[in-house]
Design a protein around this motif. Structure first.
Motif, short mmCIF file in Angstrom:
data_model
loop_
_atom_site.label_atom_id
_atom_site.label_comp_id
_atom_site.label_asym_id
_atom_site.label_seq_id
_atom_site.Cartn_x
_atom_site.Cartn_y
_atom_site.Cartn_z
N LEU C 61 0.88 -1.16 0.00
CA LEU C 61 0.00 0.00 0.00
C LEU C 61 0.93 1.22 0.00
O LEU C 61 1.44 1.61 1.05
CB LEU C 61 -0.88 -0.06 1.26
N ALA C 64 -1.33 4.83 -2.67
CA ALA C 64 -2.62 5.11 -2.05
C ALA C 64 -2.49 5.43 -0.57
O ALA C 64 -3.49 5.73 0.09
CB ALA C 64 -3.55 3.91 -2.23
N SER C 65 -1.27 5.40 -0.05
CA SER C 65 -1.08 5.50 1.40
C SER C 65 -1.15 6.94 1.92
O SER C 65 -0.69 7.88 1.27
CB SER C 65 0.29 4.91 1.76
N ARG C 72 -6.37 13.79 1.53
CA ARG C 72 -7.12 12.97 0.59
C ARG C 72 -7.00 13.56 -0.82
O ARG C 72 -7.04 14.77 -1.00
CB ARG C 72 -8.58 12.94 1.05
N ARG C 73 -6.86 12.72 -1.82
CA ARG C 73 -6.78 13.20 -3.20
C ARG C 73 -8.10 13.83 -3.63
O ARG C 73 -9.16 13.35 -3.22
CB ARG C 73 -6.50 12.05 -4.17
N VAL C 212 -7.08 -1.99 -1.45
CA VAL C 212 -6.29 -0.81 -1.81
C VAL C 212 -5.20 -1.18 -2.81
O VAL C 212 -4.84 -0.38 -3.68
CB VAL C 212 -5.69 -0.16 -0.55
N ALA C 215 -6.31 -0.68 -6.20
CA ALA C 215 -6.13 0.73 -6.59
C ALA C 215 -4.69 1.00 -7.01
O ALA C 215 -4.44 1.79 -7.94
CB ALA C 215 -6.53 1.65 -5.43
N GLU C 216 -3.75 0.35 -6.36
CA GLU C 216 -2.33 0.55 -6.71
C GLU C 216 -2.06 0.17 -8.17
O GLU C 216 -1.21 0.77 -8.83
CB GLU C 216 -1.42 -0.27 -5.79
N LEU C 219 -3.15 3.28 -10.04
CA LEU C 219 -2.29 4.43 -9.70
C LEU C 219 -0.89 4.25 -10.28
O LEU C 219 -0.33 5.17 -10.89
CB LEU C 219 -2.21 4.59 -8.18
N THR C 256 -5.33 5.50 3.95
CA THR C 256 -5.19 5.79 2.52
C THR C 256 -5.43 7.27 2.22
O THR C 256 -5.89 8.02 3.08
CB THR C 256 -6.19 4.97 1.66
N ASN C 257 -5.12 7.65 0.98
CA ASN C 257 -5.35 9.03 0.55
C ASN C 257 -6.41 9.14 -0.54
O ASN C 257 -6.48 10.15 -1.22
CB ASN C 257 -4.02 9.65 0.09
N LEU C 258 -7.23 8.11 -0.69
CA LEU C 258 -8.20 8.09 -1.79
C LEU C 258 -9.60 8.46 -1.30
O LEU C 258 -9.96 8.14 -0.16
CB LEU C 258 -8.24 6.68 -2.40
#
Lengths: 332, 332, 332, 332
Positions: C61, C64-65, C72-73, C212, C215-216, C219, C256-258
């Motif tokens: 992770l 997205a961490s 948050r993005r 997550v 998602a990586e 990303l 996460t930052n999503l």
């Protein structure tokens, strides 16, 4: 940490040392041990001189750990020894509940005639509804005692909660701690004070680690005769009643030193799957099998769908013998 | 509902009838069948005259149901027939991933020398992280084809997603649909259009009913050669990687007509438990076993912890034969 | 490890460096990054001179961490920005499936009249049975495009498998990767090559970490516009369809930052519970809500039991506004 | 089946009727009821004349069912009434364990100063390891009683097993039946004989149906003051301690008539997620919230990671009020 004291230390002194460091003190195989929480990683300086040997653990699986005892413990169930190097797989058969003198007598005679030695039967049923049959209670225990006398069988029955644990310890040869009761410290602490064998069933929502820690309550309290019983865990799958966790059994064989008995009847919940599962269990090389059988499952007062009838049970036992033999075990 | 048409109905007419009632049409054992959703409980009046036989089902487990076919289907894997009355348990061995020509050649030779016939090896790895080894892709498939030619082995490899399913169908003798891909209709619909055997692994979060319905996609699409593979479900227990669901296997044996292969390696996740579990699987009377083995597990690029080395694998195979024999099966 | 290169490094050189160390290379916020597996814990010596900054992670992770990006993005869905400091909770409403022009037009008009901006509707349905309604496919996508034009709405629809991912990317404003497809690398890799926002639903058997990591894939492949969607996991409880994992949402917010969108409809499976759950979700301070609504749920071709009718949906939206407001958020 | 007897039937006759048909007999709201298992679907002929009204149920969720009582029951906790139409959300705060007079006094004063009314604190801790802190036992109960006197607070503490249930009933204002003890019939039957409110926590492996059936034991035994408490179930997700089941809460609100209190602290297991979850719970419109807070969580003897410190707790309570208000509820 487990600390084995030098043999020169008198028992009374060992107990004093235990109190000093807030540890459990047990005698086992003629040796004295102190047991602290696993958080203790270094031998207390004061104890160096009296210590023969000690073991440090990553978590509170200690007395039950295969790091402490490399070979599986032996436990005696009636006349049968399981565990150790015995390669015995003991069959525990009988109905879910003791329902009447006639029903339990038929069951006991059947078990005896098959050459088996251990009879099960529930007296205090841990039902999830107050409107279901709750068991015969003390009357059931007395019937079991009567079967022991009449047929020379070893009997096993379940403690539902701490309010009647003394009765169970008095009447039963093996004390079963049920899946719903295995966190019950009232039961576990009472079991620690007897030397009768204690069969602890894994809760259906219980991790392997927690399961073995329940055994630690009994072991640390002074009773070394503990048996683990896997009987299925609750998963998302509802096509069967529970999910028998044989991966977990492999884990228990690797990480613990306790005998292991399996209960495929409760796991499956349906008689049709019990024989195949029972053979799978035996092929793992295990110490025992718990199978429900009823003279007439269709009228059983509990768990009707999963109990084998006597013809099915007899046929199953026959089929288990070559399977056990193929992995070097004996069915008893 | 499954409707068996009278043998006098020409195929072209059968297809027209299928379109009229929005049903699937398949030919199987020289007979023509129409398959509707299980919501249809009564035979459409228009079809009465052309219908030889029909089956009504409580849910969408239809073509795979033991209510439709009483005996397990036979499926041919290379030269081995499984299912039916064959009592064959076929061993599928080999590494998690095809890593290099040397590694897969060593593996293939080893499998061949043991007298086994089916080699596994992943080429498109369904890793959960983009930063892990993703497999050799088409180069891996070509290496598997080379092993088939060189050693006369049957090869099996996995489709990760629909983007390369055509390659897999071209190169592999048995198409494996992985646990993470088993809902993938792109894959399932492509598998329906070949006649190659398709081994569908149960998703680790998939109910038995959904699992068999994935098989229905392939069966209803026209490919009768489907094999189910149980490989462990995800539960609260994390001491082992997954939980092998042998109760589920008992359910599948009772409710479906498809051959069943078990994968204890992925379920357990640790090599130490694989032999015991493999013996348990075989004792259930199953059609096959999928076991991961690697010439040197310590350097494996995926699933290092669960792969047996060749010594362990050979010893396991030896021990499986008496277990299979004890339940009337043969290891192939 | 994530390595931020100095701004003096030309893109072509950055790509060469990435190849040298087998890393991903992305541009993000006008900076160049190399991303390796998390196994790399020390900055490669050769890169010291070109490195501006770097981050080491305990597991995969990474991009997205919240250790990489503290805030948050922001992701743009049509005209609405979510994430960052926007405190926007965007409502995505509409039917489970696009069923007909009339049905989807009624739905689109309804969403528009409520002042909402995003319309959902499935075209390729990931049904578990081949005998269920499978969606309108491309015709459905064209209807959604028509709704976008006619009502000025943003549309979102789901990719079922990789075989039609290009169509979805072409027609949909937001690409939804369904719960059953979220391990599908064919889809994830295609999503990485567009800049359209990608909403990834958590598989019902998927851990947060694996979720997550899906998602990586997107990303690390170059598309920063990823949104996570929790929609219920499969547990032993079957009184409801799934179990909405709000503890998991708290974990995602922390780790996460999503942006995070929740789908209480699929979790609950029954319309009666959706409003209470939707209010609970909004009170957590989230970036969006996905609610199924149908002009007439009783005739819906999929998920009939869980869709709200339009009266219920309108009433729910009204009730959400004060809840959002009580935690400082706006319903859009 | 629940049978409401005509008001002309004397209590002694009602009890006789109950014995005749092996039913439970309770008095509730000045009426007499007989309760049989749900298997009884038709009113016994002999009872027709004495019956005012009766209810048939599909399963053993009867007295707790919303089919029996349409409105949620009112239960009094100290001076606070919850349930019914009160729209009260009562906050129960305090440490996991009573550890010392100083610690519990600090906690009690803090709760009082915040204007809250109910203090929690464990005395018999249901630890899974014998080597962990087991609670102060009776000394802890006495400290709680002292807090009640000193600060005018209502106190709640947990029964671990049946061996000390009488003490708990004597000392505590509300009897908490813990998640690990909720199948314990020794406890449940004792709770049925008091009129003190009983808060039953759902076992982490317990279905909703079984959970409510535990309440039936208390209700059918004669104590109508039962509160249900959801505190997280065990799932495959281990990123958080448990999974708070708010879908289950929606189910309980729909299908039962009992007040519902939620415990986000135990579900989450980490303080960082508790505030968000607590707000989510309150937004569902519930009867109470159980939150662990400790003067200094870093030295707590149990559950250190999940307890809020007093600053965090105070800030949380402030934030709960507008959320409660947004759904028409009051924080007490």
């Amino acid at each position: 940490m487990i600390i084995e004291l030098k043999s020169t230390i008198a028992k009374i002194n060992a107990e004093k040392l235990a109190m000093d460091i807030k540890a459990f003190h047990i005698s086992f195989n003629d040796k004295s041990y102190l047991i602290t929480g696993s958080g203790v990683k270094e031998l207390p300086v004061d104890l160096i001189e009296v210590t023969e040997n000690y073991w440090v653990f990553p978590n509170d699986l200690q007395l039950a750990s295969s790091k402490f005892l490399k070979t599986r413990r032996e436990v005696k169930i009636g006349n049968v020894v399981i565990g150790g190097n015995t390669k015995n797989t003991v069959i525990i058969g009988g109905p879910c509940s003791v329902e009447s003198e006639e029903q339990i007598t038929t069951s006991a005679k059947f078990i005896k005639d098959l050459g088996l030695q251990v009879l099960r039967g529930g007296c205090y049923k841990p039902r999830t509804s107050p409107y279901s049959f709750q068991g015969l209670g003390l009357d059931g225990l007395k019937l079991l005692a009567q079967m022991r006398e009449q047929f020379g069988l070893t009997v096993i029955t379940e403690a539902r909660d701490a309010s009647h644990i003394d009765e169970i310890i008095e009447y039963s040869d093996v004390i079963q701690v049920g899946a719903k009761a295995m966190y019950d410290q009232g039961i576990l602490r009472a079991c620690a004070k007897t030397q009768k064998p204690v069969l602890i069933k894994r809760g259906f929502g219980t991790t392997l680690q927690e399961f073995v820690q329940a055994a630690e309550f009994v072991l640390a309290g002074g009773n070394p005769n503990v048996i683990l019983c896997e009987r299925g865990i609750r998963t998302f799958e509802t096509g069967t009643r529970f999910t028998l966790d044989l991966c977990g059994v492999a884990w228990l064989k690797e990480h613990t030193n306790l005998p292991i008995i399996l209960d495929p009847s409760h796991a499956m919940g349906y008689a049709y799957g019990v024989p195949d599962l029972a053979r799978a269990c035996v092929a793992m090389g295990i110490d025992g099998l718990l199978i429900e059988a009823h003279p007439d499952p269709s009228v059983a007062k509990s768990d009707a769908s999963q109990q084998l009838n006597h013809t099915q049970f007899e046929s199953l036992i026959s089929s288990l013998k070559p399977v056990a033999s193929s992995v070097g075990y004996n069915i008893l």
